[in-house]
Motif scaffolding. Sequence first.
Motif, PDB file in Angstrom:
ATOM      1  N   ASN A 218     -41.000  55.064   0.728  1.00  0.00           N
ATOM      2  CA  ASN A 218     -41.410  55.049  -0.677  1.00  0.00           C
ATOM      3  C   ASN A 218     -42.688  54.242  -0.843  1.00  0.00           C
ATOM      4  O   ASN A 218     -43.051  53.445   0.010  1.00  0.00           O
ATOM      5  CB  ASN A 218     -40.300  54.463  -1.540  1.00  0.00           C
ATOM      6  CG  ASN A 218     -39.185  55.458  -1.708  1.00  0.00           C
ATOM      7  OD1 ASN A 218     -38.396  55.653  -0.802  1.00  0.00           O
ATOM      8  ND2 ASN A 218     -39.145  56.130  -2.843  1.00  0.00           N
ATOM      9  N   ARG A 219     -43.330  54.481  -1.959  1.00  0.00           N
ATOM     10  CA  ARG A 219     -44.564  53.754  -2.246  1.00  0.00           C
ATOM     11  C   ARG A 219     -44.203  52.340  -2.701  1.00  0.00           C
ATOM     12  O   ARG A 219     -43.392  52.168  -3.606  1.00  0.00           O
ATOM     13  CB  ARG A 219     -45.278  54.514  -3.371  1.00  0.00           C
ATOM     14  CG  ARG A 219     -46.586  53.926  -3.800  1.00  0.00           C
ATOM     15  CD  ARG A 219     -47.340  54.927  -4.669  1.00  0.00           C
ATOM     16  NE  ARG A 219     -46.679  55.209  -5.928  1.00  0.00           N
ATOM     17  CZ  ARG A 219     -47.121  56.116  -6.817  1.00  0.00           C
ATOM     18  NH1 ARG A 219     -48.207  56.831  -6.568  1.00  0.00           N
ATOM     19  NH2 ARG A 219     -46.473  56.325  -7.936  1.00  0.00           N
ATOM     20  N   LEU A 220     -44.803  51.353  -2.072  1.00  0.00           N
ATOM     21  CA  LEU A 220     -44.570  49.974  -2.497  1.00  0.00           C
ATOM     22  C   LEU A 220     -45.865  49.402  -3.052  1.00  0.00           C
ATOM     23  O   LEU A 220     -46.937  49.655  -2.529  1.00  0.00           O
ATOM     24  CB  LEU A 220     -44.127  49.098  -1.314  1.00  0.00           C
ATOM     25  CG  LEU A 220     -42.802  49.428  -0.643  1.00  0.00           C
ATOM     26  CD1 LEU A 220     -42.541  48.450   0.499  1.00  0.00           C
ATOM     27  CD2 LEU A 220     -41.651  49.359  -1.640  1.00  0.00           C
ATOM     28  N   ARG A 221     -45.744  48.595  -4.082  1.00  0.00           N
ATOM     29  CA  ARG A 221     -46.912  47.878  -4.581  1.00  0.00           C
ATOM     30  C   ARG A 221     -47.382  46.892  -3.509  1.00  0.00           C
ATOM     31  O   ARG A 221     -46.586  46.454  -2.666  1.00  0.00           O
ATOM     32  CB  ARG A 221     -46.546  47.089  -5.832  1.00  0.00           C
ATOM     33  CG  ARG A 221     -46.416  47.944  -7.080  1.00  0.00           C
ATOM     34  CD  ARG A 221     -46.069  47.022  -8.241  1.00  0.00           C
ATOM     35  NE  ARG A 221     -45.884  47.742  -9.474  1.00  0.00           N
ATOM     36  CZ  ARG A 221     -46.860  48.069 -10.311  1.00  0.00           C
ATOM     37  NH1 ARG A 221     -48.120  47.734 -10.028  1.00  0.00           N
ATOM     38  NH2 ARG A 221     -46.607  48.710 -11.422  1.00  0.00           N
ATOM     39  N   SER A 222     -48.654  46.490  -3.603  1.00  0.00           N
ATOM     40  CA  SER A 222     -49.215  45.572  -2.603  1.00  0.00           C
ATOM     41  C   SER A 222     -48.375  44.312  -2.461  1.00  0.00           C
ATOM     42  O   SER A 222     -48.019  43.904  -1.361  1.00  0.00           O
ATOM     43  CB  SER A 222     -50.639  45.169  -2.995  1.00  0.00           C
ATOM     44  OG  SER A 222     -51.445  46.306  -3.113  1.00  0.00           O
ATOM     45  N   GLU A 223     -48.042  43.691  -3.592  1.00  0.00           N
ATOM     46  CA  GLU A 223     -47.344  42.412  -3.500  1.00  0.00           C
ATOM     47  C   GLU A 223     -45.929  42.598  -2.963  1.00  0.00           C
ATOM     48  O   GLU A 223     -45.380  41.694  -2.315  1.00  0.00           O
ATOM     49  CB  GLU A 223     -47.342  41.673  -4.855  1.00  0.00           C
ATOM     50  CG  GLU A 223     -46.398  42.211  -5.921  1.00  0.00           C
ATOM     51  CD  GLU A 223     -46.973  43.413  -6.668  1.00  0.00           C
ATOM     52  OE1 GLU A 223     -48.044  43.921  -6.270  1.00  0.00           O
ATOM     53  OE2 GLU A 223     -46.345  43.846  -7.648  1.00  0.00           O
ATOM     54  N   THR A 224     -45.340  43.768  -3.189  1.00  0.00           N
ATOM     55  CA  THR A 224     -43.999  44.029  -2.657  1.00  0.00           C
ATOM     56  C   THR A 224     -44.065  44.139  -1.135  1.00  0.00           C
ATOM     57  O   THR A 224     -43.191  43.618  -0.426  1.00  0.00           O
ATOM     58  CB  THR A 224     -43.433  45.332  -3.255  1.00  0.00           C
ATOM     59  OG1 THR A 224     -43.686  45.329  -4.656  1.00  0.00           O
ATOM     60  CG2 THR A 224     -41.952  45.463  -3.001  1.00  0.00           C
ATOM     61  N   ALA A 225     -45.102  44.798  -0.635  1.00  0.00           N
ATOM     62  CA  ALA A 225     -45.277  44.918   0.820  1.00  0.00           C
ATOM     63  C   ALA A 225     -45.462  43.535   1.444  1.00  0.00           C
ATOM     64  O   ALA A 225     -44.889  43.234   2.498  1.00  0.00           O
ATOM     65  CB  ALA A 225     -46.469  45.812   1.127  1.00  0.00           C
ATOM     66  N   VAL A 226     -46.225  42.684   0.779  1.00  0.00           N
ATOM     67  CA  VAL A 226     -46.459  41.318   1.301  1.00  0.00           C
ATOM     68  C   VAL A 226     -45.136  40.555   1.383  1.00  0.00           C
ATOM     69  O   VAL A 226     -44.790  39.992   2.432  1.00  0.00           O
ATOM     70  CB  VAL A 226     -47.453  40.541   0.393  1.00  0.00           C
ATOM     71  CG1 VAL A 226     -47.543  39.081   0.815  1.00  0.00           C
ATOM     72  CG2 VAL A 226     -48.828  41.195   0.403  1.00  0.00           C
TER      73      VAL A 226
ATOM     74  N   SER B 143     -42.472  53.596  -7.516  1.00  0.00           N
ATOM     75  CA  SER B 143     -42.105  53.672  -6.104  1.00  0.00           C
ATOM     76  C   SER B 143     -41.612  55.066  -5.729  1.00  0.00           C
ATOM     77  O   SER B 143     -41.112  55.274  -4.635  1.00  0.00           O
ATOM     78  CB  SER B 143     -41.042  52.616  -5.790  1.00  0.00           C
ATOM     79  OG  SER B 143     -39.925  52.764  -6.637  1.00  0.00           O
ATOM     80  N   LEU B 144     -41.791  56.005  -6.646  1.00  0.00           N
ATOM     81  CA  LEU B 144     -41.437  57.415  -6.416  1.00  0.00           C
ATOM     82  C   LEU B 144     -39.976  57.563  -6.016  1.00  0.00           C
ATOM     83  O   LEU B 144     -39.639  58.292  -5.079  1.00  0.00           O
ATOM     84  CB  LEU B 144     -42.356  58.042  -5.366  1.00  0.00           C
ATOM     85  CG  LEU B 144     -43.857  57.885  -5.639  1.00  0.00           C
ATOM     86  CD1 LEU B 144     -44.663  58.522  -4.522  1.00  0.00           C
ATOM     87  CD2 LEU B 144     -44.236  58.491  -6.978  1.00  0.00           C
ATOM     88  N   ARG B 145     -39.133  56.863  -6.720  1.00  0.00           N
ATOM     89  CA  ARG B 145     -37.702  56.988  -6.490  1.00  0.00           C
ATOM     90  C   ARG B 145     -37.094  57.876  -7.569  1.00  0.00           C
ATOM     91  O   ARG B 145     -37.695  58.072  -8.624  1.00  0.00           O
ATOM     92  CB  ARG B 145     -37.037  55.605  -6.495  1.00  0.00           C
ATOM     93  CG  ARG B 145     -37.542  54.769  -5.341  1.00  0.00           C
ATOM     94  CD  ARG B 145     -36.776  53.490  -5.148  1.00  0.00           C
ATOM     95  NE  ARG B 145     -37.286  52.815  -3.978  1.00  0.00           N
ATOM     96  CZ  ARG B 145     -36.879  53.043  -2.725  1.00  0.00           C
ATOM     97  NH1 ARG B 145     -35.924  53.909  -2.482  1.00  0.00           N
ATOM     98  NH2 ARG B 145     -37.418  52.386  -1.715  1.00  0.00           N
ATOM     99  N   THR B 146     -35.893  58.375  -7.287  1.00  0.00           N
ATOM    100  CA  THR B 146     -35.324  59.378  -8.192  1.00  0.00           C
ATOM    101  C   THR B 146     -33.984  58.953  -8.779  1.00  0.00           C
ATOM    102  O   THR B 146     -33.304  59.767  -9.396  1.00  0.00           O
ATOM    103  CB  THR B 146     -35.145  60.716  -7.449  1.00  0.00           C
ATOM    104  OG1 THR B 146     -34.367  60.481  -6.281  1.00  0.00           O
ATOM    105  CG2 THR B 146     -36.477  61.320  -7.057  1.00  0.00           C
ATOM    106  N   PHE B 147     -33.619  57.685  -8.570  1.00  0.00           N
ATOM    107  CA  PHE B 147     -32.384  57.200  -9.185  1.00  0.00           C
ATOM    108  C   PHE B 147     -32.731  56.134 -10.213  1.00  0.00           C
ATOM    109  O   PHE B 147     -33.267  55.082  -9.869  1.00  0.00           O
ATOM    110  CB  PHE B 147     -31.423  56.634  -8.129  1.00  0.00           C
ATOM    111  CG  PHE B 147     -30.859  57.720  -7.254  1.00  0.00           C
ATOM    112  CD1 PHE B 147     -29.727  58.423  -7.671  1.00  0.00           C
ATOM    113  CD2 PHE B 147     -31.470  58.078  -6.075  1.00  0.00           C
ATOM    114  CE1 PHE B 147     -29.220  59.457  -6.894  1.00  0.00           C
ATOM    115  CE2 PHE B 147     -30.967  59.116  -5.296  1.00  0.00           C
ATOM    116  CZ  PHE B 147     -29.839  59.809  -5.706  1.00  0.00           C
ATOM    117  N   LEU B 148     -32.437  56.420 -11.471  1.00  0.00           N
ATOM    118  CA  LEU B 148     -32.713  55.437 -12.519  1.00  0.00           C
ATOM    119  C   LEU B 148     -31.674  54.326 -12.422  1.00  0.00           C
ATOM    120  O   LEU B 148     -30.474  54.578 -12.544  1.00  0.00           O
ATOM    121  CB  LEU B 148     -32.636  56.097 -13.904  1.00  0.00           C
ATOM    122  CG  LEU B 148     -33.003  55.171 -15.063  1.00  0.00           C
ATOM    123  CD1 LEU B 148     -34.454  54.722 -14.995  1.00  0.00           C
ATOM    124  CD2 LEU B 148     -32.739  55.853 -16.401  1.00  0.00           C
TER     125      LEU B 148
END
Lengths: 236, 236
Positions: A218-226, B143-148
């Motif tokens: 999944n796509r993570l924000r920069s600070e989440t990846a850090v 984060s392109l997730r599909t579960f709310l």
Amino acid sequence: MLNRNSLKDIELYFSEEIDLDNNTIIIKGDELKHLTTVMRHKPGDKIFVTDGKGSLFETVFEKAAKEKLETAIITTTCFKNNYQNVFFCIPLLRNPERFEFALEKSVELGITNFIIYTAKRSVKKNVKAERLNKIVLSAMKQSLRTFLPSIIHLENLAAIVKNDGEFFVLHQGAEKKLKDVRINREKNSYFLFGPEGGFDISELEFFSNNDFYKLSVNRLRSETAVISTASLLCTI
Amino acid sequence: MLNRNSLKDIELYFSEEIDLDNNTIIIKGDELKHLTTVMRHKPGDKIFVTDGKGSLFETVFEKAAKEKLETAIITTTCFKNNYQNVFFCIPLLRNPERFEFALEKSVELGITNFIIYTAKRSVKKNVKAERLNKIVLSAMKQSLRTFLPSIIHLENLAAIVKNDGEFFVLHQGAEKKLKDVRINREKNSYFLFGPEGGFDISELEFFSNNDFYKLSVNRLRSETAVISTASLLCTI
């Protein structure tokens, strides 16, 4: 058994003025103010101090003047920095709060070397060095750590890749998993994070496919990846 | 090879009005506003929509009226929620920003069930449900997730421990390491975090020594423990 007697409830102070010949520590400035005005400590109180270089001193408040306070060292404990060769390379982010949060959490988790760089897609260009130094000092004390993190600013990714060491570039599209990485403590390890819009294609070309690692599909924000990288590397 | 063709550059929209008989989706409210006014999408544009229940729809913008927009479903992808039995139990924290950050990061990493409780040492007492729902919706889409994610509020820890399942209480003084935990996906797993001042002794008594797990020998802030736990559980 749950250990309720850990060091969890102490406050930690910082001083660089450690006089080992006379077994005393001088505390000044903001640290002095917090100790006397906010926490209202009095002579005779036990005070924990770190030099930011790995030592934790258990001391006793001896005497205070207006500009400085003196404590007497009772015991000294030296710690080893397990992450002294680990460098977190974080780009300037559009949102300073997110950047500062990433920095604070990484310090709490044990990271001690930070390189801030201006990515091709970084929007914000100036580094508030004094503010960031305060954040890392505070996070070090909060998490009862004894290594004061260093923060340097490099102009761009090109200046980082000149260094000798291994590079770990966090990228959603990587094949290898960061979870499987075992860092080589004899070498410098550089963990590189992209800005909000991701790395520019010209930045990706500094690296071979072998340098890329993913944390999530999944796509993570920069600070989440850090913070996730710090969590994977540093939690015991 | 670095995969540059992942879904990283899409925007994701949320709608509960999925008409599978007619292969159409209705988008309303804030989502509609963002789609047309902010992103300025036009008929014919490809629009990705999730129902928050595991489905990702690739659709085409068909027509828009003032109050609603209709898209036509092209493909549907169904995901499995790997963390459907995982519950993060987070106390109200003094600092709402830190609380919200913990929530946002946990959602980005994949946690979908949250129980907010008022700990003995919680200072703040009210839950801003609408604001928190917005945060988790936005983090899901980001984060392109599909579960709310679902958020419920329970009065205290006693109301949580009434549930059936396994309890993992994060505590600096624990002997066992969270890193070694392999969750049983057939059972509910409750991860419990303490507030700023830690759990009250009366709260610790709900648990046996076997329920405690540590992340670090260092002191971690509540939100750091939450995000680190999500990182350990969810990163691939």
